[in-house]
Design a protein around this motif. Structure first.
Motif, PDB file in Angstrom:
ATOM      1  N   HIS A 245      -8.043  11.323  41.727  1.00 54.99           N
ATOM      2  CA  HIS A 245      -8.471  12.709  41.869  1.00 54.99           C
ATOM      3  C   HIS A 245      -8.658  13.121  43.328  1.00 54.99           C
ATOM      4  O   HIS A 245      -9.126  14.236  43.596  1.00 54.99           O
ATOM      5  CB  HIS A 245      -9.771  12.944  41.090  1.00 54.99           C
ATOM      6  N   HIS A 246      -8.279  12.243  44.240  1.00 53.01           N
ATOM      7  CA  HIS A 246      -8.413  12.569  45.657  1.00 53.01           C
ATOM      8  C   HIS A 246      -7.142  13.249  46.170  1.00 53.01           C
ATOM      9  O   HIS A 246      -6.136  13.351  45.467  1.00 53.01           O
ATOM     10  CB  HIS A 246      -8.700  11.297  46.449  1.00 53.01           C
ATOM     11  N   ALA A 247      -7.211  13.720  47.406  1.00 52.01           N
ATOM     12  CA  ALA A 247      -6.111  14.478  47.993  1.00 52.01           C
ATOM     13  C   ALA A 247      -4.852  13.625  48.118  1.00 52.01           C
ATOM     14  O   ALA A 247      -4.918  12.438  48.433  1.00 52.01           O
ATOM     15  CB  ALA A 247      -6.521  14.989  49.371  1.00 52.01           C
TER      16      ALA A 247
ATOM     17  N   ARG B  58      -1.309  18.166  42.809  1.00 53.85           N
ATOM     18  CA  ARG B  58      -2.356  17.166  42.644  1.00 53.85           C
ATOM     19  C   ARG B  58      -1.748  15.890  42.057  1.00 53.85           C
ATOM     20  O   ARG B  58      -0.721  15.931  41.382  1.00 53.85           O
ATOM     21  CB  ARG B  58      -3.448  17.687  41.710  1.00 53.85           C
TER      22      ARG B  58
ATOM     23  N   GLN C  76     -12.237  18.787  45.210  1.00 50.38           N
ATOM     24  CA  GLN C  76     -11.190  19.732  44.859  1.00 50.38           C
ATOM     25  C   GLN C  76     -11.796  21.116  44.600  1.00 50.38           C
ATOM     26  O   GLN C  76     -12.876  21.239  44.020  1.00 50.38           O
ATOM     27  CB  GLN C  76     -10.433  19.281  43.613  1.00 50.38           C
TER      28      GLN C  76
ATOM     29  N   ARG D 100     -10.494  25.496  43.803  1.00 51.16           N
ATOM     30  CA  ARG D 100      -9.404  26.364  43.388  1.00 51.16           C
ATOM     31  C   ARG D 100      -9.672  27.771  43.907  1.00 51.16           C
ATOM     32  O   ARG D 100     -10.794  28.279  43.822  1.00 51.16           O
ATOM     33  CB  ARG D 100      -9.246  26.406  41.865  1.00 51.16           C
TER      34      ARG D 100
ATOM     35  N   HIS E  61      -2.683  22.218  47.242  1.00 52.46           N
ATOM     36  CA  HIS E  61      -1.958  21.717  46.081  1.00 52.46           C
ATOM     37  C   HIS E  61      -1.301  22.881  45.331  1.00 52.46           C
ATOM     38  O   HIS E  61      -1.095  23.953  45.900  1.00 52.46           O
ATOM     39  CB  HIS E  61      -2.905  20.940  45.163  1.00 52.46           C
TER      40      HIS E  61
ATOM     41  N   HIS F 279      -4.941  25.254  43.814  1.00 51.61           N
ATOM     42  CA  HIS F 279      -5.845  24.110  43.980  1.00 51.61           C
ATOM     43  C   HIS F 279      -5.717  23.566  45.405  1.00 51.61           C
ATOM     44  O   HIS F 279      -4.644  23.576  45.996  1.00 51.61           O
ATOM     45  CB  HIS F 279      -5.498  23.008  42.983  1.00 51.61           C
TER      46      HIS F 279
ATOM     47  N   SER G  32      -7.721  20.405  48.211  1.00 46.49           N
ATOM     48  CA  SER G  32      -8.726  19.362  48.425  1.00 46.49           C
ATOM     49  C   SER G  32      -9.248  19.440  49.846  1.00 46.49           C
ATOM     50  O   SER G  32      -8.474  19.640  50.790  1.00 46.49           O
ATOM     51  CB  SER G  32      -8.136  17.967  48.182  1.00 46.49           C
TER      52      SER G  32
ATOM     53  N   THR H 240     -14.414  20.045  41.094  1.00 44.67           N
ATOM     54  CA  THR H 240     -14.863  18.673  40.882  1.00 44.67           C
ATOM     55  C   THR H 240     -16.184  18.490  41.614  1.00 44.67           C
ATOM     56  O   THR H 240     -16.591  19.321  42.434  1.00 44.67           O
ATOM     57  CB  THR H 240     -13.873  17.624  41.423  1.00 44.67           C
TER      58      THR H 240
END
Length: 443
Positions: free
Chosen positions: A50-52, A99, A181, A183, A213, A217, A219, A263
């Motif tokens: 779930h990281h960049a 992502r 993260q 948006r 992303h 989205h 990060s 997140t």
């Protein structure tokens, strides 16, 4: 040919689908059950999931060549091509915005429809060998026969440890990070960009990066020296928010009127640059029929977004070797030689860049007693444009880091004149410590 793939991440699924498409019987073994129909895919065991992430052009190019159905699925899920204009060159493809979750969903769901490829949920206990070559793997105590075993289990995978030499280069690089993260809200445009791929600020003792992303989205990543315990407090949401609000540029990205977090703050832990070849225990020849790929071979920190590109280039080379050789036991050594020539230089490049960056974060000056790391060579292009003209191959990973050797003396002359890369505006390291303390105290 019977193939067992350890791990169903991007590298494992790519090599598995490509070999199945060539008529081989492939079983990929993966502990994770795959993406749920609804809700968040936790993907336990893959810290960086779930990281960049950055997706360089090589990722899409290899995917289109070897698995076009998965590429189409990735685009359908919203991945966005990046194109930018280079003076004197014209439009250049810069990769894709996406992502990691979106990317892996495309691969995993497409894999379900690949004939001769099956994904088996389980834990790989080890490799089976006899007669001087691989015979398969052990999954949850049961043997799975195979003529070729591809270890795509990642840097921390242990399935082949009993027959494979440990890493020969690198280790923890002295950096750690946290990210989150967000948006963009409906109708809101992106914040400032340093280049078509990201926004970056190099500050006093730390770094801030934004990766854009797909579908709004993005990060936010804050990178610090691992040894700087006072900055560990950035893991708390209050401290992370305070830092974002205090850093110009980053404050624009994370303004509540522009974007909302999707997140929690995600602690990433220590970062690694590691190279591990195909050699066997004691440094001798590797076990014939066992080949490792992806992060199981070369791991680099995410600041340049090279990891997935390096993994897919490895898979592409391995497939070419298998296409030309009837006996899979014969591809390990030529693949190892190719990786040493083509992948190891990137790991070594990151070791030099990151180690020197940490040293400078801790107060050190540019070290002119040895070759300048690549990031400092590139920074000197602000003064001497001839350096920028020679850096295109490096930036695009078309040429190896040694392509910067001819312009290193030009960069050295820039630093010998007393010039230093300007710091980005924003809080000093001590200011950041104070912000963390105030956030912890509710002040």
């Amino acid at each position: 040919m019977r193939v067992a793939v350890v791990g169903a991440g991007p590298a494992g699924l790519l090599v598995g689908s490509a070999l199945a498409g060539r008529g081989h019987q492939v079983v990929a073994v993966e502990r994770d059950a795959g993406p749920p129909r609804q809700g968040v895919w936790a993907r336990r065991g893959v810290m960086q999931f779930h990281h960049a992430h950055g997706f360089r052009p090589q990722v899409g190019q290899v995917l289109q060549e070897e698995w076009p159905a998965a590429f189409a699925a990735w685009m359908a899920l919203g991945a966005e091509p990046i194109t930018f204009d280079v003076p004197g060159v014209g439009p250049v493809h810069g990769g894709h915005r996406s992502r990691r979750d979106t990317f892996e969903r495309a691969l995993r769901t497409t894999a379900d429809g690949v004939a001769d490829l099956s994904i088996r949920q389980g834990h790989v206990d080890g490799v089976v060998a006899s007669g001087g070559r691989v015979r398969g793997i052990v999954v949850d105590g049961h043997s799975l026969e195979a003529d070729l075993v591809v270890d795509a289990s990642g840097r921390s995978g242990r399935a082949a440890d009993e027959v494979r030499a440990p890493a020969s280069a690198g280790g923890a690089c002295g950096m750690a990070y946290v990210d989150r993260q967000y948006r963009l809200r409906d109708g809101a445009g992106p914040g400032p960009m340093s280049n078509p791929l990201a926004w970056q600020a190099d500050l006093d003792g730390y770094q801030a990066v934004v990766f854009l992303h797909e579908r709004g989205h993005f990060s936010v990543v804050l990178v610090r020296p691992t040894a700087d315990a006072a900055l560990k407090g950035l893991r708390s949401a209050a401290a992370f928010d305070a830092a974002c609000a205090a850093i110009p540029g980053l404050a624009e990205w994370t303004d509540p009127g522009r974007a909302r977090p999707v997140t929690q703050v995600l602690p990433g832990g220590a970062l690694y640059n590691v190279y591990r070849g195909q050699r066997g225990i004691g440094g001798g020849s590797g076990l014939p029929g066992l080949v490792s790929v992806g992060d199981a071979v070369a791991t680099t920190t995410p600041t340049f977004g090279r990891g997935l590109a390096m993994a897919f280039l490895q898979v592409q080379r391995l497939l070419a070797l298998l296409d030309a050789e009837a006996d899979p036991a014969m591809v390990g050594e030529p693949f190892d030689a190719w990786c040493e020539d083509t992948m190891l230089p990137w790991v070594c490049d990151h070791i030099r860049i990151d180690g020197d960056q940490v040293r400078r974060w801790q107060g050190g000056d540019v070290d002119l007693t040895r070759r300048l790391p690549s990031d400092l060579i590139l920074s000197a292009a602000q003064v001497d444009p001839r350096i920028a003209e020679a850096s295109t191959g490096y930036l695009g990973m078309v040429d190896l880091p040694s392509c910067l050797d001819p312009v290193e003396p030009l960069a050295r002359a820039v630093y010998e004149s007393g010039w230093r890369p300007p710091r980005s505006p924003g809080p000093t390291r001590q200011d950041l410590v104070d912000l963390i303390g105030a956030a912890a105290g509710g002040g």
